[in-house]
Structure formats: C-alpha cells, structure tokens
Design a protein around this motif. Structure first.
Motif, PDB file in Angstrom:
ATOM      1  N   LEU A  29       0.943  -1.177  -0.002  1.00 38.89           N
ATOM      2  CA  LEU A  29       0.146  -0.131  -0.036  1.00 38.89           C
ATOM      3  C   LEU A  29       0.903   1.221  -0.007  1.00 38.89           C
ATOM      4  CD1 LEU A  29      -2.878  -0.944   2.524  1.00 38.89           C
ATOM      5  CD2 LEU A  29      -3.142  -0.898   0.054  1.00 38.89           C
ATOM      6  N   CYS A  30       2.032   1.089   0.755  1.00 36.98           N
ATOM      7  CA  CYS A  30       2.840   2.150   0.698  1.00 36.98           C
ATOM      8  C   CYS A  30       3.373   2.646  -0.458  1.00 36.98           C
ATOM      9  CB  CYS A  30       4.085   2.026   1.801  1.00 36.98           C
ATOM     10  SG  CYS A  30       5.038   3.592   2.017  1.00 36.98           S
ATOM     11  N   GLU A  31       4.013   1.484  -1.214  1.00 35.08           N
ATOM     12  CA  GLU A  31       4.564   1.661  -2.500  1.00 35.08           C
ATOM     13  C   GLU A  31       3.630   2.233  -3.576  1.00 35.08           C
ATOM     14  OE1 GLU A  31       6.718  -0.808  -5.857  1.00 35.08           O
ATOM     15  OE2 GLU A  31       6.514  -1.757  -3.847  1.00 35.08           O
ATOM     16  N   MET A 114      12.603   0.678  -7.879  1.00 33.96           N
ATOM     17  CA  MET A 114      12.617   0.571  -9.175  1.00 33.96           C
ATOM     18  C   MET A 114      11.257   0.389  -9.953  1.00 33.96           C
ATOM     19  SD  MET A 114      15.342  -2.752  -9.103  1.00 33.96           S
ATOM     20  CE  MET A 114      15.610  -3.072 -10.660  1.00 33.96           C
ATOM     21  N   ALA A 115      10.163   1.023  -9.251  1.00 30.24           N
ATOM     22  CA  ALA A 115       8.791   0.998  -9.532  1.00 30.24           C
ATOM     23  C   ALA A 115       8.652   1.666 -10.712  1.00 30.24           C
ATOM     24  CB  ALA A 115       7.818   1.573  -8.666  1.00 30.24           C
ATOM     25  N   GLU A 116       7.518   1.387 -11.628  1.00 31.26           N
ATOM     26  CA  GLU A 116       7.115   2.157 -12.747  1.00 31.26           C
ATOM     27  C   GLU A 116       7.774   1.979 -14.024  1.00 31.26           C
ATOM     28  OE1 GLU A 116       4.089   5.323 -11.357  1.00 31.26           O
ATOM     29  OE2 GLU A 116       6.157   6.267 -10.731  1.00 31.26           O
ATOM     30  N   ARG A 117       8.868   1.485 -14.035  1.00 33.08           N
ATOM     31  CA  ARG A 117       9.595   1.051 -15.057  1.00 33.08           C
ATOM     32  C   ARG A 117      10.303  -0.272 -15.250  1.00 33.08           C
ATOM     33  NH1 ARG A 117      12.208   3.606 -11.163  1.00 33.08           N
ATOM     34  NH2 ARG A 117      14.185   4.253 -10.873  1.00 33.08           N
ATOM     35  N   ALA A 182      18.372  -1.605  -3.634  1.00 29.71           N
ATOM     36  CA  ALA A 182      17.396  -0.412  -4.306  1.00 29.71           C
ATOM     37  C   ALA A 182      18.167   0.467  -4.927  1.00 29.71           C
ATOM     38  CB  ALA A 182      16.497  -0.076  -3.136  1.00 29.71           C
ATOM     39  N   LEU A 183      19.108   0.950  -4.335  1.00 32.22           N
ATOM     40  CA  LEU A 183      20.075   2.053  -5.022  1.00 32.22           C
ATOM     41  C   LEU A 183      20.618   1.580  -6.250  1.00 32.22           C
ATOM     42  CD1 LEU A 183      21.034   4.983  -4.694  1.00 32.22           C
ATOM     43  CD2 LEU A 183      22.920   4.215  -3.605  1.00 32.22           C
ATOM     44  N   ILE A 184      21.288   0.504  -6.172  1.00 27.16           N
ATOM     45  CA  ILE A 184      21.932  -0.148  -7.515  1.00 27.16           C
ATOM     46  C   ILE A 184      21.069  -0.218  -8.426  1.00 27.16           C
ATOM     47  CG2 ILE A 184      23.051  -1.901  -8.322  1.00 27.16           C
ATOM     48  CD1 ILE A 184      24.944  -0.183  -6.369  1.00 27.16           C
ATOM     49  N   GLY A 185      19.785  -0.858  -8.223  1.00 23.03           N
ATOM     50  CA  GLY A 185      18.569  -1.013  -9.286  1.00 23.03           C
ATOM     51  C   GLY A 185      18.184   0.130  -9.854  1.00 23.03           C
ATOM     52  N   ALA A 186      17.947   1.162  -9.043  1.00 25.36           N
ATOM     53  CA  ALA A 186      17.688   2.479  -9.655  1.00 25.36           C
ATOM     54  C   ALA A 186      18.356   3.179 -10.322  1.00 25.36           C
ATOM     55  CB  ALA A 186      17.146   3.274  -8.331  1.00 25.36           C
ATOM     56  N   ILE A 187      19.889   2.868 -10.070  1.00 22.14           N
ATOM     57  CA  ILE A 187      20.956   3.469 -10.995  1.00 22.14           C
ATOM     58  C   ILE A 187      21.091   2.611 -12.421  1.00 22.14           C
ATOM     59  CG2 ILE A 187      23.335   3.715 -11.525  1.00 22.14           C
ATOM     60  CD1 ILE A 187      23.694   4.287  -8.079  1.00 22.14           C
ATOM     61  N   LYS A 322      20.952  15.886  -6.419  1.00 21.08           N
ATOM     62  CA  LYS A 322      22.443  15.711  -6.626  1.00 21.08           C
ATOM     63  C   LYS A 322      23.047  14.620  -7.543  1.00 21.08           C
ATOM     64  CE  LYS A 322      23.271  19.570  -4.455  1.00 21.08           C
ATOM     65  NZ  LYS A 322      23.428  21.141  -5.048  1.00 21.08           N
ATOM     66  N   LEU A 323      22.596  13.347  -7.233  1.00 23.91           N
ATOM     67  CA  LEU A 323      22.771  12.205  -7.970  1.00 23.91           C
ATOM     68  C   LEU A 323      22.026  11.963  -9.030  1.00 23.91           C
ATOM     69  CD1 LEU A 323      24.042   9.890  -4.930  1.00 23.91           C
ATOM     70  CD2 LEU A 323      25.315  11.370  -6.155  1.00 23.91           C
ATOM     71  N   HIS A 324      20.904  12.576  -9.008  1.00 19.40           N
ATOM     72  CA  HIS A 324      19.802  12.244 -10.035  1.00 19.40           C
ATOM     73  C   HIS A 324      19.602  10.766 -10.134  1.00 19.40           C
ATOM     74  CE1 HIS A 324      20.719  16.265 -12.573  1.00 19.40           C
ATOM     75  NE2 HIS A 324      20.356  16.405 -11.165  1.00 19.40           N
ATOM     76  N   ILE A 325      19.228  10.194  -8.949  1.00 15.74           N
ATOM     77  CA  ILE A 325      18.895   8.918  -9.236  1.00 15.74           C
ATOM     78  C   ILE A 325      17.587   8.902  -8.686  1.00 15.74           C
ATOM     79  CG2 ILE A 325      19.273   6.417  -7.895  1.00 15.74           C
ATOM     80  CD1 ILE A 325      22.259   7.262  -7.350  1.00 15.74           C
ATOM     81  N   ASP A 326      16.641   8.407  -9.580  1.00 18.31           N
ATOM     82  CA  ASP A 326      15.168   8.281  -9.292  1.00 18.31           C
ATOM     83  C   ASP A 326      14.700   7.088  -8.416  1.00 18.31           C
ATOM     84  OD1 ASP A 326      12.492   8.732  -9.524  1.00 18.31           O
ATOM     85  OD2 ASP A 326      12.329   8.147 -11.723  1.00 18.31           O
ATOM     86  N   ASP A 327      14.484   7.504  -7.139  1.00 21.92           N
ATOM     87  CA  ASP A 327      13.852   6.426  -6.161  1.00 21.92           C
ATOM     88  C   ASP A 327      12.300   6.721  -5.804  1.00 21.92           C
ATOM     89  OD1 ASP A 327      13.257   4.751  -4.173  1.00 21.92           O
ATOM     90  OD2 ASP A 327      15.074   5.242  -3.187  1.00 21.92           O
ATOM     91  N   PRO A 328      11.290   6.438  -6.580  1.00 18.05           N
ATOM     92  CA  PRO A 328      10.121   6.981  -6.343  1.00 18.05           C
ATOM     93  C   PRO A 328       9.609   7.111  -4.752  1.00 18.05           C
ATOM     94  CG  PRO A 328       9.899   5.740  -8.255  1.00 18.05           C
ATOM     95  CD  PRO A 328      11.274   5.379  -7.492  1.00 18.05           C
ATOM     96  N   VAL A 329       9.885   5.911  -4.034  1.00 13.96           N
ATOM     97  CA  VAL A 329       9.503   5.916  -2.626  1.00 13.96           C
ATOM     98  C   VAL A 329      10.426   6.228  -1.726  1.00 13.96           C
ATOM     99  CG1 VAL A 329       7.709   4.138  -3.415  1.00 13.96           C
ATOM    100  CG2 VAL A 329       9.766   3.498  -2.290  1.00 13.96           C
ATOM    101  N   GLY A 330      11.703   6.475  -2.006  1.00  8.13           N
ATOM    102  CA  GLY A 330      12.805   6.956  -1.045  1.00  8.13           C
ATOM    103  C   GLY A 330      13.387   5.792  -0.417  1.00  8.13           C
ATOM    104  N   ALA A 331      13.125   4.522  -0.886  1.00  5.92           N
ATOM    105  CA  ALA A 331      13.859   3.100  -0.409  1.00  5.92           C
ATOM    106  C   ALA A 331      15.067   3.414   0.336  1.00  5.92           C
ATOM    107  CB  ALA A 331      13.366   1.947  -0.997  1.00  5.92           C
ATOM    108  N   SER A 332      15.886   3.789  -0.984  1.00  2.98           N
ATOM    109  CA  SER A 332      17.368   3.853  -0.783  1.00  2.98           C
ATOM    110  C   SER A 332      17.779   4.670   0.273  1.00  2.98           C
ATOM    111  CB  SER A 332      18.185   4.335  -1.919  1.00  2.98           C
ATOM    112  OG  SER A 332      17.469   5.439  -2.343  1.00  2.98           O
ATOM    113  N   SER A 333      17.056   5.914   0.578  1.00  8.95           N
ATOM    114  CA  SER A 333      17.286   6.680   1.841  1.00  8.95           C
ATOM    115  C   SER A 333      16.605   6.095   3.143  1.00  8.95           C
ATOM    116  CB  SER A 333      16.697   8.051   1.707  1.00  8.95           C
ATOM    117  OG  SER A 333      17.328   8.695   0.604  1.00  8.95           O
ATOM    118  N   VAL A 334      15.458   5.672   3.196  1.00  8.90           N
ATOM    119  CA  VAL A 334      14.874   5.252   4.460  1.00  8.90           C
ATOM    120  C   VAL A 334      15.428   4.025   4.886  1.00  8.90           C
ATOM    121  CG1 VAL A 334      12.651   4.068   5.233  1.00  8.90           C
ATOM    122  CG2 VAL A 334      12.491   6.085   3.824  1.00  8.90           C
ATOM    123  N   HIS A 335      15.607   2.978   3.943  1.00 10.96           N
ATOM    124  CA  HIS A 335      16.012   1.731   4.590  1.00 10.96           C
ATOM    125  C   HIS A 335      17.664   1.360   4.082  1.00 10.96           C
ATOM    126  CE1 HIS A 335      12.213  -0.167   4.671  1.00 10.96           C
ATOM    127  NE2 HIS A 335      12.037   0.638   3.510  1.00 10.96           N
ATOM    128  N   GLY A 336      18.175   2.191   3.305  1.00 14.29           N
ATOM    129  CA  GLY A 336      19.829   2.159   3.254  1.00 14.29           C
ATOM    130  C   GLY A 336      20.517   3.078   3.938  1.00 14.29           C
TER     131      GLY A 336
END
Length: 417
Positions: A29-31, A114-117, A182-187, A322-336
């Motif tokens: 539901l969150c995602e 990695m959502a939506e693509r 999640a960060l590597i996948g989004a990159i 700054k890094l231009h990494i698209d993380d739609p839900v902020g998973a790399s920040s919240v969890h990483g």
C-alpha cells in the motif's frame, strides 16, 4: 514448567511472524500510494511475488544457506527442503516461518526504488536471487552463527575489535541490504520518463493516493512490533518479559521521534509540513532503531529516531537532486541510509558496551566493520545481478509501456476502472 515456557515462546514467535507478514500489505500500500495509479496492479503483484517466491526458495535452499553449520562461518549449505539439520529448543517449522517473513521483507524493499519502469519477468529473477542467496548468505554471517558474530577468543572479530557485530532485528541485515540493492537497481534502470529536465532539474512525480500510503505506513508500524520484539524469540520468564517490553518501547519512541523530526524539518525548509516525507520519517526511525532496540535506553531510541528523521530529508534530496537517481518511494534513503546510521549509532549508544557510555570504541568499530562488509556484499551482488539482467535481456520496459502504464501491458488488467 519448561514445556509451558517453550509453548509460550513458540506462540509468541508465531504471533510475531504473523505481524511481520502483515508488513507485506503495508509495503504494498505504501509503494502503490507513492506512485501513479496506472502502475498499481503491477506494484501489488510484485509484493505478492516477493512473499510467494521468498517462501518457496527460502524453504528449499535459503534456510540452509543462512543457518546451515557448514562453510567455516561464511556460508551454510543448501538444505533442499530438509529441515532436519537444524536443532533448537523451538520447533524448526515455526522458526523457518519466522525467518521467511524477514527474508521476504528484504526483497520487497527493492521493489519501490525500481517502480513504474521494470519488466515484471525480470523482477521475478532479481526477487528470487535476493531470497535465494544474497540475503541468506550475509544473514548467515550474523544470525546464522557466522564469522561476524563468532565470539570465540581467537575469532577475527574478537581479535580485531574485542567484540562482535550486533544487529538485533535487521537494520543492517534486512534494511540496509534492501536499501543498497534498491539504490543499485535504480541506478541501472535510470530515471522515469520526465523525472529530470535537460538542465538537470528534478521534477516531482506525485503519488496518486497518500491515504493509501498513510495506511501502509500505519500497517508497517504495527508490523514492526513483531519485527523487533519478536526477534527476542522468547516470551516466558522475567528476563524475556522485560526484554520484550523494553524493545516495544524503544521501537515506538524511535518511530515517533523520526516522524516528528521530519515533520518539523520539512516545515522549516519548505514552509509546510510534508505528509509524504513525514511518513518516510516514521519509517526512518523504525529502520534506525531495529539494530539496537535491545541495547539502547529509551532516550537513546529517541536520539536515534531524531537523527534518522533529519538525515532522511537530506539523503532524499541528495540522491534525487545531486546524484539524479530516481527512487520513487525513497527506499534507498529510508532503508539504506537510515539502516546504516542506526547500526553505527548502536555502537555509540548501547548502554552495555557503547562508546558514549565509557566502554571504549571496540564495539563501535565492530558495528562499522559489520555494516561495511554486509553492504559491500549487497552492492557487489547488485551490480552483477542488475547489470547482468540489463545486458542479457533488458531490465526496463519499452517507452510506450512506461508512458501508458504497466498494468495493462504487463498484466492485462487495471487496478482502477
């Protein structure tokens, strides 16, 4: 009395497993709420797949990798569905279920970034890889009796730091690993169409339903009371009763502190308190306290929650702008980011061996070293996995599918009519 105690411990473990399982709909539901309506069915499907694949693969192979006794402390042995190798006071079937829901959580974290693509077929592959060996192997190092938690006098950790790595419920083992992947996948995927302008400006792509996202966070919050206190794996006896009560308190205090810190910081920075960021602030506090919820004081939990709630906002800004990494839900920040921060702060704020309580810097060093090697493992696996999929089959859907939505093209149905 012993049989009664084991029965109580078993019931508590299974109840906690149910609460952690309930985190799956929370993540879903969150995602879904943080992303666009045209991809909702795809997101819900992925969250079901994480648990379905995770349960099967962890039962057949991953459980042995994580808790098998072979491998000199670096890796167990695949069990191929045979649970007889495991010996413990609690029923192995119940312990397997408890560990399975943790494994599924680690895989689910990656989905949001990695959502939506992402091609659904390729999602199946990397979700399976996480449950099959990425998570179980690094989990073996600490929870499975491996080298990071080997407290023998001549072990590497004791010889180097005089202490072992500690992660009570998974800030590092579950959350930071999921966040790094999640960060590597989004990159590797690249940003969603329209996310960044030619001049590098980040364009907001609002989620379609903050009510859904809010409900998801409340569900995750509830599930965390199984995630953290359940990791005690026992409820009988005075020691366990006190320990569980303490972990309940520290878990909740960190969550409310994280949400409060994010709310006021966004109010100060942007002129209005942000609901979406405050939701992530609550999760940041929960992620941060998970490593040391058993060792820190209630005030220490508040400090960890406040730190994570503040750092979260700047981490999301840095990764996006700054890094231009698209993380739609902020998973790399919240969890990483917050998983790493919470683990490190445990080395400072543990009342029994933390540096800020006059116990020296050995435990802090063990925490820093442990989180480093765990996340290096996750990053290396992520690079091989995601770049391998991208090179040999393609990881991302076609432009038309992304623009019109994954629901119809990937699943033949829509969540909303």
């Amino acid at each position: 009395m012993n049989e009664i105690g084991i029965s109580l411990d078993t019931v508590w473990m299974l109840l906690a497993a149910m609460l952690v399982f309930w985190m799956q709909p929370g993540f879903a539901l969150c995602e879904a709420g943080f992303t666009r309506s045209k991809n909702t069915a795809n997101i819900l499907m992925k969250n079901f797949v994480d648990f379905m694949f995770g349960s099967l693969l962890f039962f057949f192979i991953g459980f042995g990798f994580m808790f098998g006794s072979e491998g000199a402390g670096f890796i167990g042995m695949p069990n191929w569905g045979d649970l007889s190798f495991y010996s413990g006071d609690l029923p192995v079937e119940g312990f397997l279920i408890f560990e399975t829901v943790f494994c599924a959580t680690s895989a689910t974290i990656v989905s949001g970034a990695m959502a939506e693509r992402t091609k659904f077929s390729m999602y199946l592959i990397y979700s399976a890889a996480i449950s099959l060996f990425i998570y179980p192997i690094e989990g073996h190092w600490t929870w499975g009796g491996g080298w990071l938690c080997n407290d023998a006098a001549d072990s590497f950790m004791m010889s180097t730091f005089g202490d072992v790595f500690h992660d009570f419920a998974g800030s590092a083992i579950v959350h930071s690993v999921g966040g790094v992947l999640a960060l590597i996948g989004a990159i590797v995927l690249g940003p969603r169409i329209g996310k960044y302008s030619e001049d590098g400006k980040s364009n907001a792509i609002p989620g379609h339903n903050l009510a859904m996202a809010s409900l998801g966070v409340f569900i995750l919050w509830l599930g965390w009371f199984g995630f953290n206190p359940g990791s005690q794996l026992a409820a009988s006896g005075e020691v366990n009763r006190i320990a569980i009560s303490h972990v309940f308190l520290t878990t909740n205090l960190a969550a409310v502190a994280g949400g409060t810190a994010t709310m006021f910081l966004t109010w100060f920075k942007y002129g209005k308190p942000s609901l979406s960021l405050t939701l992530n602030g609550v999760l940041a506090g929960l992620v941060g306290i998970t490593a040391g919820c058993d060792l820190v004081s209630p005030m220490g939990a508040v400090i960890i929650g406040l730190a994570c709630g503040i750092v979260l906002v700047y981490a999301i800004e840095f990764i996006d702008h700054k890094l231009h990494i698209d993380d739609p839900v902020g998973a790399s920040s919240v969890h990483g980011v917050c998983g790493i921060l919470g683990t490190i702060m445990t080395g400072l704020l543990s009342t029994s061996n933390g540096a800020f309580y006059g116990h020296g810097w050995g435990f802090f060093g063990a925490e820093c070293f442990g989180i480093l090697v765990i996340d290096l493992w996750a990053a290396a696996c992520g690079v091989v996995l995601f770049y391998g999929i991208k090179k040999f089959h393609g990881l991302r859907v076609d432009k038309r599918i992304e623009e019109e939505g994954l629901d119809v093209y990937e699943h033949g149905e829509m969540c909303y009519n």
